[in-house]
Design an enzyme around this catalytic site. Structure first.
Site, PDB file in Angstrom:
ATOM      1  N   CYS A  16      45.978  34.090  37.840  1.00 51.05           N
ATOM      2  CA  CYS A  16      44.726  34.007  38.612  1.00 51.05           C
ATOM      3  C   CYS A  16      43.503  33.843  37.721  1.00 51.05           C
ATOM      4  O   CYS A  16      42.479  33.328  38.159  1.00 51.05           O
ATOM      5  CB  CYS A  16      44.553  35.246  39.482  1.00 51.05           C
ATOM      6  SG  CYS A  16      45.887  35.438  40.659  1.00 51.05           S
ATOM      7  N   ASN A  21      45.352  32.279  48.577  1.00 52.28           N
ATOM      8  CA  ASN A  21      45.123  32.478  47.147  1.00 52.28           C
ATOM      9  C   ASN A  21      45.864  31.379  46.382  1.00 52.28           C
ATOM     10  O   ASN A  21      47.096  31.337  46.396  1.00 52.28           O
ATOM     11  CB  ASN A  21      45.638  33.875  46.763  1.00 52.28           C
ATOM     12  CG  ASN A  21      45.491  34.201  45.294  1.00 52.28           C
ATOM     13  OD1 ASN A  21      45.275  33.314  44.470  1.00 52.28           O
ATOM     14  ND2 ASN A  21      45.631  35.465  44.965  1.00 52.28           N
ATOM     15  N   HIS A  72      37.338  34.348  42.038  1.00 50.50           N
ATOM     16  CA  HIS A  72      38.718  33.941  42.328  1.00 50.50           C
ATOM     17  C   HIS A  72      39.060  34.453  43.723  1.00 50.50           C
ATOM     18  O   HIS A  72      38.769  35.605  44.074  1.00 50.50           O
ATOM     19  CB  HIS A  72      39.664  34.538  41.282  1.00 50.50           C
ATOM     20  CG  HIS A  72      41.074  34.588  41.749  1.00 50.50           C
ATOM     21  ND1 HIS A  72      41.742  33.463  42.187  1.00 50.50           N
ATOM     22  CD2 HIS A  72      41.948  35.634  41.891  1.00 50.50           C
ATOM     23  CE1 HIS A  72      42.968  33.819  42.563  1.00 50.50           C
ATOM     24  NE2 HIS A  72      43.110  35.119  42.399  1.00 50.50           N
TER      25      HIS A  72
END
Ligand code: UT7
Length: 335
Positions: free
Chosen positions: A114, A292, A262
């Site tokens: 991530c 995501n 993020h």
């Protein structure tokens, strides 16, 4: 002395939309749970054979190159961030060099999940600041959907992740009051297994072991996440690393024009927004549409924000990420 600045942005997401209701046909989940816990309404999944991590990255890169007003032959270096490469090796950086027909420049793969795009930007920025390169292509791309456990067993992870890609051209900026002011990177490997995909790996279980065991209950080749532990660490580290970046530049949360976090969980973004006292228009979120997308989430969101006119010359733009590793980081940009 040089800075680097983002000269062009692009993103690509596969057309295939998968709603929460679609997932509830495959596993015991429901739209209310997913929206309440994560904010996600839908995500994109690649239809097998139509795209790969590399082809999505290439599509995003073409748009970024075009918008930067450069030619592919002006690119001096490629940095590709992903946790879902087409091949175990080589990584997708060289596949992009091949597919875009770029001359034989270096291609580096970043494996920071991530935080991958933030790490990749930091690497590109340092190459430009040192004077070594003038134009660096940075890509974050992920194809999660083919590697998720789409049964009730995997629901805590599988409903969250989506596919897509984003790209940026970083270019030399002679005005050092502009562009990327600083980047800040951290890791804490003590928690490596709390958000991980253990197999296949050379350390424990390689493909042959998995096949030999033929164990339907083996979950080691699906991603694992200790959700609440990750959540608790994320909110702390996001806050810390944003403050670290602001302080380094003598700035405060009041100076933030746009925060692009993020897209891990809408609740995490909302927590950070509240903590820094930011208005809705100062934080860009699109997890509702894409889930995501790990390394792709910041470049997709930043591109959308730029396309919507939310990023203008002189604005202070802050990027921040947290994820598997644990790794986390921030980027402070004067646009
Ligand atoms: O991007 C990298 C960083 N990642 C993150 O920052 C993610 C951080 N973590 C999170 O976002 C949240 O922890 C999740 C959204 C992953 C999970 O939310 P949670 O509130 O922590 O839920 P939980 O894992 O504690 O599960 C609560 C309940 C459990 O049932 P019981 O034991 O209470 O009966 C789960 O089995 O919800 C159940 N559950 C589900 N129910 C319906 C788990 N997944 C699902 C699902 N649908 N998809």
């Amino acid at each position: 002395m040089y800075n680097s600045r983002i000269a062009g942005l692009g993103y690509y997401v596969p057309e295939n939309v998968v709603t929460n209701d679609d997932l509830s046909q495959l596993m015991d989940t429901n739209d209310a749970w997913i929206q309440e816990r994560t904010g996600i309404k839908e995500r994109r999944h690649v239809i097998s054979g139509e795209d790969t991590t590399t082809t999505m990255g290439v599509k995003a890169a073409k748009i970024a190159i075009d918008r930067a007003g450069i030619d592919k032959d002006d690119i001096d270096f490629i940095v590709f961030a992903t946790l879902s490469p087409d091949y175990y090796f080589p990584g997708p950086g060289v596949l992009v060099q091949r597919d875009l027909g770029i001359k034989t420049v270096g291609a580096l793969d970043v494996r920071n999940q991530c935080s991958g795009f933030v790490y990749a930007i930091s690497v590109a920025d340092q190459y430009i600041k040192s004077g070594m390169y003038k134009n660096v292509l940075v890509i974050g791309s992920e194809l999660h959907s083919h590697g998720l456990d789409m049964t009730t067993r995997g629901r805590a992870v599988s409903v969250i992740f989506g596919d897509g890609a984003g790209a940026a051209i970083l270019t030399r900026e002679v005005d050092t009051s502009k562009g990327i002011l600083s980047t800040h990177l951290h890791s804490e490997g003590q928690h490596a297994e709390e958000l991980s995909l253990i197999a296949p790996g050379m350390g424990k279980r390689w493909v042959t072991d998995i096949i030999e065991d033929n164990d339907a209950n083996d979950e080691s080749y699906y991603p694992y996440m200790n959700g609440q532990f990750v959540f608790k660490n994320a909110v702390v580290r996001f806050s810390e690393v944003i403050m670290e970046g602001l302080k380094k530049n003598g700035l405060s949360p009041d100076d933030i024009g746009l925060l692009v976090p993020h897209q891990a969980n809408l609740r995490i973004s909302q927590f950070i927004q509240k903590k820094f006292g930011l208005r809705d228009d100062q934080v860009y979120n699109n997890i509702m549409k894409y889930g995501n997308t790990t390394a792709a989430s910041i470049p997709i969101a930043l591109t959308e924000a730029w396309e919507a006119g939310k990023v203008n010359d002189g604005d202070l733009v802050v990027l921040a990420a947290f994820g598997s590793g644990f790794t986390w980081g921030s980027v402070i940009i004067r646009w």
